[in-house]
Design an enzyme around this catalytic site. Structure first.
Site, short mmCIF file in Angstrom:
data_model
loop_
_atom_site.label_atom_id
_atom_site.label_comp_id
_atom_site.label_asym_id
_atom_site.label_seq_id
_atom_site.Cartn_x
_atom_site.Cartn_y
_atom_site.Cartn_z
N LYS A 54 47.59 121.06 73.37
CA LYS A 54 47.77 122.10 72.11
C LYS A 54 48.37 123.45 72.51
O LYS A 54 49.24 124.05 71.92
CB LYS A 54 46.49 122.33 71.43
CG LYS A 54 45.87 121.02 70.33
CD LYS A 54 44.64 121.00 69.98
CE LYS A 54 44.27 119.97 69.22
NZ LYS A 54 42.92 119.87 68.86
N GLN A 98 37.61 123.66 69.20
CA GLN A 98 37.75 122.14 69.30
C GLN A 98 36.58 121.36 69.28
O GLN A 98 35.27 121.88 69.98
CB GLN A 98 38.13 121.94 71.09
CG GLN A 98 38.30 120.43 71.32
CD GLN A 98 39.50 119.79 70.51
OE1 GLN A 98 40.61 120.56 70.28
NE2 GLN A 98 39.50 118.77 70.28
N ASP A 121 42.83 124.42 61.22
CA ASP A 121 42.51 123.04 60.99
C ASP A 121 42.14 122.59 59.54
O ASP A 121 41.90 121.61 59.30
CB ASP A 121 41.15 122.82 61.80
CG ASP A 121 41.17 122.23 63.06
OD1 ASP A 121 42.28 121.38 63.27
OD2 ASP A 121 40.22 122.30 63.98
#
Ligand code: NAP
Length: 296
Positions: A54, A98, A121
């Site tokens: 990422k 994460q 997200d």
């Protein structure tokens, strides 16, 4: 019939190129550099790889990439304090923590602490709620990527029958909301569904997000259907000690019946990171009061 392969790798590469172009324009025209912060708690090997890719993808697109690494025994209060600092940092437009998190940390509390405007997200209840009622929202990356591929393959989605297998907050549920918003007639299947093969056979669009290797068989698929396989399952490989990655759909069987299908790997997976970058650009523009560039 042999289904058309939906090449997620090529699709994601083209999307990332458009994102890099949009970032360069934002920089030039508005002095805006979108910034993404990724937080990793602990050293889970898979998470470490995801976080590294990422960061690299963010940097390659010309954005500011910040990676915050915390030890596995970090108390929840410390992670919440970091999220608070990132919420207030004007250089950071997107925050991703994460998952999974270590057991002493409540993931829901962490998601709730992220500023919804920076929730790239799309997991915050405010964004889930906005998506559900049809307001502009940050949309979870995996379903967003699936929608982009579906629109590319099928064009207009209005009126099509769609089945989503899986109802998780990360994939199945938002996927179903997006298909409803696109005027599809949507069925959501899950572990209590009575006749999954029968539900599958009715669907022009079939999205499998289950986590069960090769659950969906070829003879469950409606001839000509578009099949999006979100599943990522590791199973024993041909050689001892080796594993291989398969989806939730029995690919070879399904390919002989479907009209178009995503492979695993190389289908949905590459689109997820590309959509994270797209969401960061969207978040930066909204925070800066700038029109969001068309990226899809
Ligand atoms: P999850 O939270 O475990 O949800 C799985 C869903 O599948 C649940 O709704 C469950 O039903 C349903 N289910 C389980 N067994 C079933 C069965 N036999 N028949 C019908 N439905 C069944 O999983 P997730 O996070 O949504 O992920 C799903 C898959 O997508 C996993 O393989 C994951 O690795 C993959 N994934 C891939 C990406 C990517 O970027 N490619 C991103 C995210 C996830 P209940 O609700 O009734 O339990």
């Amino acid at each position: 019939m042999t289904a058309r392969l939906i090449d997620g790798k090529a699709f994601a590469a083209a999307l990332r190129e458009r994102i890099a172009g949009a970032v360069a324009t934002l920089n030039r025209a508005h002095g805006l550099q979108p910034g993404l912060a990724v937080v990793l708690v602990g050293e889970d090997p898979a998470s470490t790889i995801y976080v590294r890719s990422k960061g690299e993808a963010t940097h390659a697109a010309g954005m500011l990439s910040v990676t915050e690494r915390l030890p596995a025994d970090t108390p929840e209060a410390e992670l919440l304090a970091l999220v608070g600092r990132l919420n207030r940092d004007p250089r950071i437009h997107g925050i991703l923590v994460q998952m999974p998190l270590p057991p002493q940390i409540n993931a829901n509390a962490v998601i709730a602490a992220i500023d919804p405007a920076k929730d790239v997200d799309g997991f915050h209840v405010e964004n889930a709620g906005r998506l559900a009622v049809g307001l502009p929202a940050m949309v979870p990356c995996t379903p967003l990527g699936c929608m982009m591929m579906l629109r590319d393959v099928l064009g207009e989605l209005r009126g099509r029958s769609a089945l989503v297998i899986g109802r998780s907050n990360i994939v199945g549920r938002p996927m179903a909301q997006l298909l409803v918003a696109a005027d599809c007639t949507v069925t959501v299947a899950h572990s209590r569904t009575r006749d999954l093969p029968g539900e599958c056979r009715r669907a022009e669009i079939l999205v499998a997000a289950v986590g069960r290797p090769e659950l969906v068989r070829g003879d469950w698929i409606r001839p000509g259907a578009t099949v999006i396989d979100v599943g990522m399952n590791r199973i024993p490989g041909d050689q001892p000690g080796k594993t291989r990655l398969v989806g939730d759909v029995a690919f070879a069987e399904a390919r002989a019946v479907a009209g178009a299908i995503t492979p695993v790997p190389g289908g949905v997976g590459p689109m997820t990171i590309a959509c994270l970058l797209a969401n960061t650009v969207t978040a930066a523009c909204r925070q800066g009061g700038i029109a969001v560039p068309a990226l899809a």
